[in-house]
Scaffold this active site. Structure first.
Site, PDB file in Angstrom:
ATOM      1  N   ASN A   7       0.873  -1.176   0.000  1.00 42.21           N
ATOM      2  CA  ASN A   7       0.000   0.000   0.000  1.00 42.21           C
ATOM      3  C   ASN A   7       0.911   1.227   0.000  1.00 42.21           C
ATOM      4  O   ASN A   7       1.443   1.623   1.033  1.00 42.21           O
ATOM      5  CB  ASN A   7      -0.889  -0.025   1.247  1.00 42.21           C
ATOM      6  CG  ASN A   7      -1.856   1.139   1.300  1.00 42.21           C
ATOM      7  OD1 ASN A   7      -1.804   2.045   0.461  1.00 42.21           O
ATOM      8  ND2 ASN A   7      -2.740   1.135   2.289  1.00 42.21           N
ATOM      9  N   ARG A  92      -2.541  -2.095  -3.478  1.00 39.26           N
ATOM     10  CA  ARG A  92      -3.754  -1.317  -3.274  1.00 39.26           C
ATOM     11  C   ARG A  92      -3.706  -0.092  -4.191  1.00 39.26           C
ATOM     12  O   ARG A  92      -2.704   0.627  -4.217  1.00 39.26           O
ATOM     13  CB  ARG A  92      -3.821  -0.839  -1.826  1.00 39.26           C
ATOM     14  CG  ARG A  92      -5.036   0.018  -1.595  1.00 39.26           C
ATOM     15  CD  ARG A  92      -4.895   0.856  -0.360  1.00 39.26           C
ATOM     16  NE  ARG A  92      -6.081   1.660  -0.189  1.00 39.26           N
ATOM     17  CZ  ARG A  92      -6.099   2.827   0.429  1.00 39.26           C
ATOM     18  NH1 ARG A  92      -4.985   3.318   0.934  1.00 39.26           N
ATOM     19  NH2 ARG A  92      -7.209   3.506   0.556  1.00 39.26           N
ATOM     20  N   HIS A 181     -13.235   2.755   0.241  1.00 47.05           N
ATOM     21  CA  HIS A 181     -13.261   1.691   1.262  1.00 47.05           C
ATOM     22  C   HIS A 181     -13.908   0.414   0.730  1.00 47.05           C
ATOM     23  O   HIS A 181     -14.383  -0.419   1.510  1.00 47.05           O
ATOM     24  CB  HIS A 181     -14.066   2.123   2.521  1.00 47.05           C
ATOM     25  CG  HIS A 181     -13.457   3.225   3.314  1.00 47.05           C
ATOM     26  ND1 HIS A 181     -14.211   4.207   3.913  1.00 47.05           N
ATOM     27  CD2 HIS A 181     -12.169   3.487   3.628  1.00 47.05           C
ATOM     28  CE1 HIS A 181     -13.414   5.043   4.555  1.00 47.05           C
ATOM     29  NE2 HIS A 181     -12.165   4.635   4.399  1.00 47.05           N
ATOM     30  N   ARG A 242     -12.613  15.411   7.919  1.00 51.23           N
ATOM     31  CA  ARG A 242     -13.346  15.781   6.699  1.00 51.23           C
ATOM     32  C   ARG A 242     -14.782  16.163   7.043  1.00 51.23           C
ATOM     33  O   ARG A 242     -15.389  15.556   7.933  1.00 51.23           O
ATOM     34  CB  ARG A 242     -13.357  14.626   5.698  1.00 51.23           C
ATOM     35  CG  ARG A 242     -11.995  14.260   5.184  1.00 51.23           C
ATOM     36  CD  ARG A 242     -12.136  13.229   4.061  1.00 51.23           C
ATOM     37  NE  ARG A 242     -10.874  12.570   3.809  1.00 51.23           N
ATOM     38  CZ  ARG A 242     -10.722  11.250   3.762  1.00 51.23           C
ATOM     39  NH1 ARG A 242     -11.746  10.440   3.937  1.00 51.23           N
ATOM     40  NH2 ARG A 242      -9.533  10.737   3.542  1.00 51.23           N
ATOM     41  N   GLU A 385      -8.215  -5.514   4.878  1.00 48.01           N
ATOM     42  CA  GLU A 385      -8.096  -5.190   3.457  1.00 48.01           C
ATOM     43  C   GLU A 385      -6.904  -5.918   2.821  1.00 48.01           C
ATOM     44  O   GLU A 385      -6.963  -6.321   1.663  1.00 48.01           O
ATOM     45  CB  GLU A 385      -7.957  -3.673   3.286  1.00 48.01           C
ATOM     46  CG  GLU A 385      -9.276  -2.957   3.588  1.00 48.01           C
ATOM     47  CD  GLU A 385      -9.125  -1.515   4.020  1.00 48.01           C
ATOM     48  OE1 GLU A 385      -8.719  -1.287   5.180  1.00 48.01           O
ATOM     49  OE2 GLU A 385      -9.385  -0.619   3.214  1.00 48.01           O
TER      50      GLU A 385
END
Ligand code: ADP
Length: 398
Positions: A7, A92, A181, A242, A385
């Site tokens: 990643n 990823r 996601h 956010r 993940e």
């Protein structure tokens, strides 16, 4: 078969080496400050080998990958004898646009398509591409697979992914809801079906990925039918920093009144908003819980807003799917915060949800936290993940 999962960020690179016979992690690690000076923390998880945690020069991602391979194969810190034992690499990739609805074996044509997706994720995709290029340079012809955050959401129907703006912006520029996601939502929904002992094709599930970034996904029959993040990861729920959903008129008002440009405005919405902006305390839910317990009203308000939004969006997905069989909590807050889970579940009384406080107090395992007679089941499922990336890589390269 052993698979290296990568990643890559702009100045960091996380990795895991996974043995697919047992699906166990042999070693994991993190390269940081790539392009600045460089630091590697490498943790072998078998053979009682020591942790390597030192500064190492990493002018580019190539040196970072070379350092990772060196540690994975070294006598002192290694878990494999040579690079030949690494059968494939899974990467990823944040944004696959409309081109990629599933994981794909990387070749030159795929690299070109990834480049074309850069405008959709100008911060993330270039870093992912750099990581892949560095790996191809250092590891030669080891097969590699790209796994996209957006791919799982490509099954959304037009009524869910379209924005109500002139159609040309979709047609010419690909402006639509993509969602993120996806790898996490896919993993926990599949795991939930396993735990329920039912085929996922027969289930309506709502997955709540609540971490620093948060999104909710409606999964009907194993397919994503809606999700709360959009063209970018900025929208949906209020998150750590956010803003989540926001009337675009507010943006114009603030920019005009304070004479600030769009870059600064977006920085405020991405980095200084969410529960941090509202509370003025922290983006970390542990800090908010502590501050609220000491009577900080704004910390409590930020928590209340987050819980309310999760319930509100999940409720809209009950309507979208005309029902729900189970609700899943995952990621940092979802897996660890019993108070947030309990507060959100309070809103689901109308669905016949009842929570077992003892089960809700447990941590670190797949667990059903609703009572056996709860009409809608509620699960906590730690996300993984990296395992999805490794499984896809095995399926494609195996
Ligand atoms: P990311 O979105 O960066 O992958 P994670 O899924 O790891 O983030 O979630 C990180 C967040 O999880 C932290 O910011 C923190 O708010 C939250 N978190 C972790 N542990 C706890 C806990 N025990 N209680 C409440 N929140 C927690």
């Amino acid at each position: 078969m052993k698979i290296l999962v990568i990643n890559a960020g702009s100045s960091s690179l996380k990795y895991q080496l996974i043995d697919m016979e047992t699906e166990s992690v042999l070693a994991k690690g993190l390269c940081e400050r790539i392009g600045i000076d460089g630091h590697l923390k490498h943790t072998p998880l078998i053979g009682g080998k020591p942790v390597f945690d030192e500064d190492l020069a990493m002018p580019t991602h190539s040196e970072a990958i070379a350092a990772v391979i060196d540690k994975l194969t070294s006598a002192e810190y290694g878990v494999v004898a040579s690079m030949k034992e690494i059968d494939a690499v899974g990467h990823r990739v944040v944004h696959g646009g409309e081109k990629f609805a599933s994981s794909v074996k990387i070749d030159d044509a795929v690299m070109a398509a990834l480049e074309e997706c850069i405008p959709f994720a100008p911060l993330h995709n270039p870093a992912n591409i750099t990581g892949i290029e560095a790996c191809r340079k250092v590891m030669g012809d080891v097969p590699m697979v790209a796994v996209f955050d957006t791919a799982f959401h490509q099954t959304m129907p037009g009524k869910a992914y379209m924005y109500a703006i002139p159609y040309e912006y979709y047609q010419n520029d690909g402006i639509r809801r993509y969602g993120f996601h996806g790898t996490s939502h896919r993993y926990v929904s599949a795991r939930c079906a396993e735990l329920m002992g039912k085929p996922i094709e027969e289930l309506k599930l709502i997955s709540c990925h609540m971490g620093n970034g948060s999104s909710i996904c409606a999964i009907d029959g194993g397919k994503c039918v809606d999700t709360s993040m959009g063209f970018t990861p900025l929208v949906g729920l209020p998150m750590g920093t956010r803003c989540g959903d926001l009337d675009s008129g507010v943006i114009q008002f603030i920019m005009n009144k304070y004479g600030i440009g769009i870059d600064e405005m977006l920085n405020i919405l991405n980095k200084k908003s969410g529960v941090l902006g509202v509370s003025g305390v922290s983006s970390d839910f542990r800090d908010l819980d502590a501050a609220a317990a000491e009577g900080n009203d704004r910390a409590q308000l930020a928590l209340d807003m987050f819980h309310y939004w999760v319930a509100k969006v999940a409720g809209s997905y009950v309507a979208a799917m005309n029902g729900v069989d189970a609700i899943i909590f995952t990621a940092g807050v979802g897996e660890n915060s019993k108070s947030s889970r309990a507060a959100i579940a309070e809103y689901f009384g109308y669905l016949g949800v009842t929570i077992d406080p003892e089960a809700n107090a447990k941590r670190g395992e797949d667990i059903m936290i609703s009572t056996p007679d709860s009409k809608v089941k509620v699960f906590v499922i730690p996300t993984n993940e990296e395992l999805v990336i490794a499984r896809d890589t095995k399926a494609i390269c195996g």
